[in-house]
Design a protein around this motif. Structure first.
Motif, PDB file in Angstrom:
ATOM      1  N   UNK A  79       0.836  -1.205   0.000  1.00 37.87           N
ATOM      2  CA  UNK A  79       0.000   0.000   0.000  1.00 37.87           C
ATOM      3  C   UNK A  79       0.867   1.248   0.000  1.00 37.87           C
ATOM      4  N   UNK A  80       1.879   1.258   0.860  1.00 38.73           N
ATOM      5  CA  UNK A  80       2.789   2.397   0.924  1.00 38.73           C
ATOM      6  C   UNK A  80       3.505   2.598  -0.411  1.00 38.73           C
ATOM      7  N   UNK A  81       3.966   1.508  -1.014  1.00 42.06           N
ATOM      8  CA  UNK A  81       4.646   1.579  -2.301  1.00 42.06           C
ATOM      9  C   UNK A  81       3.735   2.177  -3.371  1.00 42.06           C
ATOM     10  N   UNK A  82       2.505   1.695  -3.441  1.00 34.76           N
ATOM     11  CA  UNK A  82       1.591   2.183  -4.473  1.00 34.76           C
ATOM     12  C   UNK A  82       1.194   3.641  -4.243  1.00 34.76           C
ATOM     13  N   UNK A  83       1.035   4.032  -2.982  1.00 32.87           N
ATOM     14  CA  UNK A  83       0.741   5.447  -2.697  1.00 32.87           C
ATOM     15  C   UNK A  83       1.915   6.338  -3.116  1.00 32.87           C
ATOM     16  N   UNK A  84       3.134   5.896  -2.810  1.00 32.96           N
ATOM     17  CA  UNK A  84       4.314   6.675  -3.192  1.00 32.96           C
ATOM     18  C   UNK A  84       4.480   6.735  -4.706  1.00 32.96           C
ATOM     19  N   UNK A  85       4.178   5.634  -5.394  1.00 34.64           N
ATOM     20  CA  UNK A  85       4.225   5.646  -6.857  1.00 34.64           C
ATOM     21  C   UNK A  85       3.246   6.653  -7.417  1.00 34.64           C
ATOM     22  N   UNK A  86       2.041   6.708  -6.824  1.00 34.23           N
ATOM     23  CA  UNK A  86       1.026   7.652  -7.288  1.00 34.23           C
ATOM     24  C   UNK A  86       1.498   9.096  -7.085  1.00 34.23           C
TER      25      UNK A  86
END
Length: 129
Positions: A79-86
């Motif tokens: 979740x953290x990875x995908x939020x940071x990617x966004x």
């Protein structure tokens, strides 16, 4: 994980079949030997991060099953990875937009400059007589 971490991740001792060094880490009270050609300190930091996240998750839940804790930790990390990617994609988009605006302004300024220089050189050629 990254390309630097091999597929060899297991409990207990392990013989190195390649020239990659073996790094011993502890995650959630389990010892793992990881063969990697990556930076040893980086691998240790990753293991500490995963261990910390698992302990954080376990302290907030009633489950004692380490597999469930690992899956919940993985979901939180994902979740953290995908939020940071966004956030990164949004920043890239804004940067591209601002860059295009700057290029357009620069083009306008260069055209105005060319026009002014042409007018000035044309005015210098005027003569009487």
């Amino acid at each position: 994980m990254s390309a630097g971490i091999g597929n060899t991740l297991g409990k207990g001792s392990m013989e190195a079949t390649t020239t990659s060094p073996t790094i011993r880490v502890e995650i959630y009270n389990q010892t793992y030997n990881i063969r990697s050609d990556g930076d040893t300190e980086y691998i240790i930091q990753l293991a500490e991060f995963v261990d910390g996240r698992m302990r954080e998750i376990s302290s907030g839940t009633l489950t004692v099953d380490s597999l469930k804790v690992a899956i919940l930790a993985a979901l939180h990390i994902a979740d953290e990875l995908h939020r940071l990617k966004h956030v990164h994609e949004q920043a890239d988009s804004q940067l591209a937009s601002r860059s295009a605006e700057c290029a357009e302004l620069l083009d306008r300024l260069l055209k105005v400059r060319s026009t002014v220089e042409a007018e000035q050189s044309g005015a210098g050629k005027l003569s009487l007589g």
